[in-house]
Design a protein around this motif. Structure first.
Motif, short mmCIF file in Angstrom:
data_model
loop_
_atom_site.label_atom_id
_atom_site.label_comp_id
_atom_site.label_asym_id
_atom_site.label_seq_id
_atom_site.Cartn_x
_atom_site.Cartn_y
_atom_site.Cartn_z
N VAL A 10 46.44 90.16 4.24
CA VAL A 10 46.96 89.10 3.38
C VAL A 10 48.49 89.19 3.37
N ASP A 11 49.13 88.25 4.06
CA ASP A 11 50.60 88.21 4.11
C ASP A 11 51.20 89.59 4.38
N TYR A 12 50.62 90.27 5.37
CA TYR A 12 51.00 91.67 5.62
C TYR A 12 52.16 91.75 6.61
N SER A 13 53.19 92.49 6.23
CA SER A 13 54.32 92.74 7.11
C SER A 13 54.61 94.24 7.13
N MET A 14 55.17 94.71 8.23
CA MET A 14 55.51 96.13 8.34
C MET A 14 56.84 96.27 9.05
N GLU A 15 57.65 97.19 8.54
CA GLU A 15 58.89 97.55 9.23
C GLU A 15 58.95 99.06 9.37
N ILE A 16 59.55 99.48 10.47
CA ILE A 16 59.75 100.91 10.74
C ILE A 16 61.23 101.12 11.03
N SER A 17 61.83 102.00 10.25
CA SER A 17 63.27 102.25 10.37
C SER A 17 64.07 100.95 10.30
N ASN A 18 63.70 100.13 9.32
CA ASN A 18 64.39 98.86 9.03
C ASN A 18 64.23 97.80 10.10
N LYS A 19 63.30 97.98 11.03
CA LYS A 19 63.02 96.96 12.05
C LYS A 19 61.64 96.36 11.77
#
Length: 242
Positions: A10-19
């Motif tokens: 559900v409206d899922y976003s992921m960032e790793i080390s600000n990317k």
């Protein structure tokens, strides 16, 4: 008839080390469904699927996410990790190399809590269907196959599948690992998985859609961390010829 949702982004976003690597993912996997996650290399397939069992936090630093991933209606952040991974089985190509550092006896005990001598009749029948029964036929063959450098890649993948099915999870996730099989063994494995999933959910990620278009009902097309299509695989093949 609408099938019940097992896993839902559900409206899922992921960032790793600000990317930002996954962007506003909305995706649903239903029970008794074979679902393809399709996309090019580095499209985000593995990040997406690993997030279901909360593996990215173990592999990377500075992982941040927003939105939610639901398993049977419950946010996975509220579920105990051991329970989650008992219900959702995940495997990917590094598993093939990782088992080389262990023996057959060690892998069986770590994965299933079993000694070789404790394998049940039903489990042996499962090994037989996966063309592995010759390895477990007697003490001499078991001794010669105790170290995985004596196994073919196909046998290793079949054994990984055995370990996952023997745990009896609700969801099977095969993250690009089946792409490594030859055509003959792949056809046997596909037929076997399709027959045994019953009320299970089967999720397969791949870069080669034609390998699995004959057994999948739904597909999600991902590129650059975004879902560009989700729906029936026949509709996808018409809209995005491959």
């Amino acid at each position: 008839m609408h099938k019940a949702s097992v896993i839902q982004f559900v409206d899922y976003s992921m960032e790793i080390s600000n990317k930002t690597l996954l962007k506003n993912i909305n995706l649903e996997f239903a029970e008794n469904e074979t679902f393809l996650v399709y996309g090019p290399r580095n499209s985000g397939k593995s990040l997406l699927l690993r997030s279901i069992v909360d593996l990215n936090n173990e592999l990377f630093r500075n992982v941040k996410s927003s939105g939610a991933i639901l398993f049977q209606g419950e946010n996975i952040v509220n579920l105990e990790g051991q329970y989650l991974r008992s219900q959702i089985s995940y495997c990917e190509p590094t598993f093939i190399d990782n088992i080389n550092f262990l023996t057959l006896s060690e892998v069986l005990y770590l994965a299933l809590g079993l000694k070789v001598s404790d394998i049940t009749k039903d489990q042996f029948l499962l090994l037989e269907k996966l063309n592995l029964s010759h390895i477990f036929a007697d003490r001499n063959t078991l001794k010669s196959y105790e170290h995985f450098d004596e196994w073919t890649i196909g046998d290793k993948i079949s054994f990984i599948i055995f370990l996952n099915i023997a745990r009896n999870p609700q969801v099977f996730i095969f993250d690009s690992i089946l792409d490594h099989l030859d055509d003959f063994l792949l056809n046997n494995i596909k037929e076997f998985l399709y027959e045994t999933k019953k009320d299970k959910t089967l999720i397969i990620s791949t870069r080669i859609i034609k390998l699995f278009s004959d057994i999948a009902q739904k597909i999600g097309f991902i590129a650059n961390g975004e879902i560009l299509f989700t729906g029936d695989i026949q509709d996808f093949m018409l809209s995005f010829p491959v």
